[in-house]
Structures are given as C-alpha cells and as structure tokens.
Scaffold this motif. Structure first.
Motif, PDB file in Angstrom:
ATOM      1  N   SER A  74       0.767  -1.080   0.126  1.00 35.11           N
ATOM      2  CA  SER A  74       0.103   0.078   0.002  1.00 35.11           C
ATOM      3  C   SER A  74       0.945   1.163   0.090  1.00 35.11           C
ATOM      4  O   SER A  74       0.280   2.371  -0.298  1.00 35.11           O
ATOM      5  CB  SER A  74      -0.720   0.054   1.558  1.00 35.11           C
ATOM      6  OG  SER A  74      -0.331   0.104   2.301  1.00 35.11           O
ATOM      7  N   ASN A  77       1.051   3.637  -3.176  1.00 38.06           N
ATOM      8  CA  ASN A  77      -0.035   4.496  -3.129  1.00 38.06           C
ATOM      9  C   ASN A  77       0.611   5.837  -3.432  1.00 38.06           C
ATOM     10  O   ASN A  77       0.014   6.868  -4.226  1.00 38.06           O
ATOM     11  CB  ASN A  77      -1.033   4.655  -2.182  1.00 38.06           C
ATOM     12  CG  ASN A  77      -1.919   3.545  -2.204  1.00 38.06           C
ATOM     13  OD1 ASN A  77      -1.724   2.574  -3.284  1.00 38.06           O
ATOM     14  ND2 ASN A  77      -2.655   3.022  -1.297  1.00 38.06           N
ATOM     15  N   ARG A 223      -6.389  -0.547   1.348  1.00 38.69           N
ATOM     16  CA  ARG A 223      -6.521  -1.292   2.770  1.00 38.69           C
ATOM     17  C   ARG A 223      -7.533  -0.705   3.434  1.00 38.69           C
ATOM     18  O   ARG A 223      -7.997   0.420   3.236  1.00 38.69           O
ATOM     19  CB  ARG A 223      -5.087  -0.907   3.473  1.00 38.69           C
ATOM     20  CG  ARG A 223      -3.743  -1.242   2.687  1.00 38.69           C
ATOM     21  CD  ARG A 223      -3.987  -2.891   2.407  1.00 38.69           C
ATOM     22  NE  ARG A 223      -3.766  -3.800   3.647  1.00 38.69           N
ATOM     23  CZ  ARG A 223      -4.681  -4.729   3.834  1.00 38.69           C
ATOM     24  NH1 ARG A 223      -5.425  -5.121   3.106  1.00 38.69           N
ATOM     25  NH2 ARG A 223      -4.520  -5.405   5.169  1.00 38.69           N
TER      26      ARG A 223
END
Length: 515
Positions: A74, A77, A223
């Motif tokens: 993540s 991102n 997430r």
C-alpha cells in the motif's frame, strides 16, 4: 557481504563519470539564472529524469522497500498518486509557472496576495528542505554505507556525503544538479531493475508462488479504514494533498519546471516523470514485500534494500546497485541544497538588497549552499532516534504542508480572498496542525496521519473563507486572480493531451489490478 574488486571498479567508474560531467557543466557563466534555473533552458528529458531522480533517495530506494516489508505494498499509493499529481501539474500549473517566469514557487503567492505569504511559504519550504529532504537523504546514504563498510560511523559519513554533494551543487548550480540527475536516474533504474529480477528469481519467476507465500493483505494497494499503515480514506483525501505540495509547491522539485525552456518542455518533462513514478511499484515495493519471505528476521525495515543487494547481487552488480543507491542519495541532496539556496537568496536576500549584481547573488548563493549543507549534516544523525525513515518524512509533511496547499488552492481558485485572510487562515491552520500533532503524540488522536492531512487541508480552506467572509479583511483585486480561461485550458498539443489521459487510465488500471 564483502564487496569484490569488480564492485569497487564499478563504483569508482561511476564517480569518475559523475565528476567529469560536473566539471564540464561548471564551465558555464555563473549568473543568477544559470545557478538557480540552468538558464531556463532545460528540455523535457532532462526535466523528467531529474524530477524522478531527485525523489529517489530516502523516500524510495530506502523507505519504500522497508515500508513494503513492514506493512505491504500500500506504500506504493504514494507513487501512483504522484503520477496523477504530475499530470495535473503539467496541464494546469506548469503554464502559470512558465508563463510568469517565476524563479521560486513562493513568488506566485506574492503576485496573488502579498510578500508576507511569499516569505511564509518560503521559510516553511526552507525548513522542510533542510530537515527532511537533505538530512533524510544524508541519513539514508550513511545507513547504506555503514552496512557495506562496518567501520564507518553515522556522523562523519553524513558529513562526507554532504561535502561532496554540496561542492558540486554550489559550483555548478541547477544545471549540474539536473544533468547529474540524468546520469543518476539511469543508474538507479538499471540497478533496481536488475535487483527486482534477482529477487523474483527466488520465486522461480512465478507470481503464484509470491501470492502463495506472502500474505494477501501485503499485496493489496487499498487497505481497510483501520489499517495502521495506509487506510483507503487517507489515500483518497490525504495523499493528493501531500503529493500536490511535494510535486508542485516544493521548490526542491518544482525548480526543474521553472527552469524549462518553454511550456511544452515543462509539460512533457512532468509527464515523463509521471511515467517513471509507476515503476517503483515493480522495482522497489514488490521486492520489498517479497523480502518478508526471504529476509524474515531483519531488525530494521530501512535495511531491506541494502540487505537484498548483499544477499542476491553477484560481484559487479552489487557495485552497480550500490552506485545506484549513492546516486539516489546525491540526487536528493544536491536538489535540496540548490533549492534551499534559491529560496534564501531570491525570497529573502534579494528583496532586501536589490542593488546586488547577478554575480554577487550567485556568489552568495554558493556560500548559502555550503552553509545549509553544514546544517543538514549536523541534523542528519538525529533522525536515527525516530522509529523509521519513511514515517519521519511522511508524518512531518502531513502536519506541516496541508495549510500551505490550502493557500495555494485559494490563490488559484478564488478571486475574492485577500492577503490578510489567506495569511491568518494559514497561520490558524498551522495552529490546528500543532494541536493535532500534540494530540497524536499523546495518544488522544487516533486518526492516521494521511487522514489528518486531508482534514487539515479542508479546515484551513474553511478558515480562510470564513475570515474573508467576516468583512474584516480587504478583498482581493480582480486582477490578482491566477486562473484565467487561457491558463485553465492551456494550448498543449492534442497528442500530448491524449497521452496524459492514457497515462491516467493506465495508472488507475494498476490500482485496480493490485487491489
């Protein structure tokens, strides 16, 4: 791991080429435009590669694999969001920068509001450039060198790196920074690509083996809301704010756009950087996530990338990758030092000493570069007391930058807000930021820092608008509005606009693929 003779040859060859390139660039006339903006002559390839390289030290080669090892992909991102921000900047902000022939980004706030906001943004950017960008890069580089050369210590290593980067930055200015960044970005891409392939080789080049060995949550970009690393709401409302400051308002990065030879060069350079920002997911983040299987017993997440080099890179390639790591560090250090010197000289010294000649300003710019280098080198070892490099960088940005982005937004989008309302609104936003930071450190505020960043941005805009609506502050002159029909819809070539839309679609496709 002990480096082989071939590794030392590769590293020495890299630094020899770098020094030769610096010496050639330094022959140019050392006036103000040359020192700070490379004579406004940078082409798209140099701009794009330099934008990419300047970001590739602590936050990418060291921070991204470590964060991916610790909490999953993540963290990528930040990278794909940067691509979207760069596309937005190319289409809507670069025309203003280039059209107004700015030397520093804070100049724009003076043109829209007054000199107070210019100095406010400049001082804050100067602070961040030294304690985050420069010091963070020096710390990351020292950490890597200390793993390969155990006899080194943190403080002297930071100082030696600062001296090397500071000297060629002071001597060659932005042109030396940009052209050495081109070399460094190519070394970084090659080295990290080779390492990514070697890591994937440990899974027999079979993605099903990776997905079977690594927890599914580690391989998802978006997430849950309660995710401690990066919740989806933080990605939605916080990362665009942090990305806009870093890639558009930050002098450390935007100086390449300001040095473009024309609007199309700036736009194409930003788009090239956007393409390159999609690569870290594959070259740094996924290898970091795979390392949770390969290197499960690490004591520090920040050591993932150098440990992968030590474990899997053969002789020669290890030297190339170590050179790539050092290239990344140098790119960030030289960029931050040059931008900090520019801010100090153009936004503070030059207005108070308008009689200084361009050569005098250039000379004092070199002196300030070396002084700021010293300050960053002194602060860098203190970062070792923080829990992690990536957290140190991103959390500081999250609390400091949202009010500044709010002022920039109002400057572009509102014709009615005056200077005083904007200034006191930003100051009020930073007071709220301070309160949130204290509450977070005390355990009273449990929100993720990216969500806090989005909220601080919104709160500051509301504060500015409410102060203006109260009637106590002067209105803005209609002539001060930045956006016009021409600057909102710049006359970029149709082919370039289609390429931007295609790249945006590819970026969103990657997000869907890894969700």
């Amino acid at each position: 791991m002990t480096l082989a003779t071939l590794d030392y040859v590769v590293i020495g060859g890299y630094f020899a080429v770098l020094i030769a390139l610096c010496l050639r660039v330094m022959r140019r006339s050392p006036d103000t435009d040359e020192l700070f903006l490379a004579g406004r002559s940078l082409g798209p390839a140099v701009i794009g590669l330099s934008l990419f390289a300047s970001n590739l030290s602590s936050t990418t080669l060291i921070g991204l694999p470590g964060a991916a090892w610790q909490s999953g992909i993540s963290v990528a991102n930040y990278e794909w969001m940067a691509a979207l921000v760069l596309l937005f900047t190319a289409a809507f902000v670069a025309p203003v920068f280039v059209g107004r022939r700015l030397t520093t980004v804070p100049e724009l706030l003076e043109q829209r509001f007054d000199s107070r906001l210019r100095k406010y943004l400049s001082a804050t950017s100067l602070f961040l450039s030294i304690v985050l960008d420069t010091a963070g890069s020096l710390y990351a580089g020292a950490l890597v060198l200390m793993m390969f050369f155990p006899g080194l210590t943190l403080g002297p290593t930071c100082a030696a790196m600062a001296v090397f980067a500071g000297v060629y930055t002071a001597a060659g200015g932005l042109r030396a920074v940009a052209y050495t960044d081109v070399l460094q970005s190519l070394v970084i891409l090659l080295g990290s690509a080779i390492l990514a392939v070697l890591v994937f080789q440990q899974f027999d080049y079979d993605w099903s083996q990776v997905s079977g060995a690594v927890d599914a949550g580690h391989l998802s970009l978006l997430r849950p809301l309660d995710d401690p690393a990066l919740p989806w709401l933080g990605t939605l409302i916080g990362l665009p704010v942090l990305g806009f400051y870093y890639w558009t308002m930050n002098q450390y990065v935007a100086q390449r756009l300001l040095g473009a030879r024309d609007l199309e060069a700036a736009a194409r350079g930003a788009m090239l950087a956007a393409v390159l920002k999609l690569l870290p997911l594959f070259l740094m983040v996924l290898p970091g996530a795979m390392a949770i299987v390969l290197l499960p017993d690490l004591e520090r997440a920040d050591t993932v990338f150098p440990r992968l080099i030590m474990e899997y890179a053969p002789a020669g390639l290890a030297g190339l990758m170590l050179a790539g790591l050092m290239a990344a560090i140098m790119s960030s250090v030289d960029s931050a030092l040059n931008s900090a010197s520019t801010l100090l000289m153009v936004d503070f010294v030059k207005p108070r000493r308008p009689g200084l000649s361009t050569r005098q300003i250039a000379r004092w710019g070199r002196i300030t570069t070396l002084t700021l280098m010293l300050l960053a080198a002194l602060w860098a070892p203190a970062i070792d007391r923080f829990p992690g490099l990536f957290a140190y960088l991103q959390q500081t940005f999250a609390y400091v930058t949202p009010p500044l982005v709010a002022a920039f937004t109002v400057a572009f989008c509102s014709r009615r807000v005056g200077a005083s309302a904007a200034l006191w609104g930003v100051a009020g936003g930073h007071l709220v930021s301070l309160a949130c930071f204290i509450a977070a450190q005390s355990g009273w505020l449990q929100l993720h820092f990216t969500i806090v960043a989005g909220l601080l941005y919104g709160i500051t805009i509301v504060l500015i608008l409410c102060l203006q609506a109260s009637g106590r502050w002067e209105p803005a002159s209609p002539s001060q509005a930045i956006f016009s029909e021409r600057s909102i819809f710049p006359s970029l070539p149709r082919r370039l606009r289609l390429q931007m839309l295609t790249l945006a679609a590819i970026t969103l496709g990657l997000v869907i693929l890894f969700n």
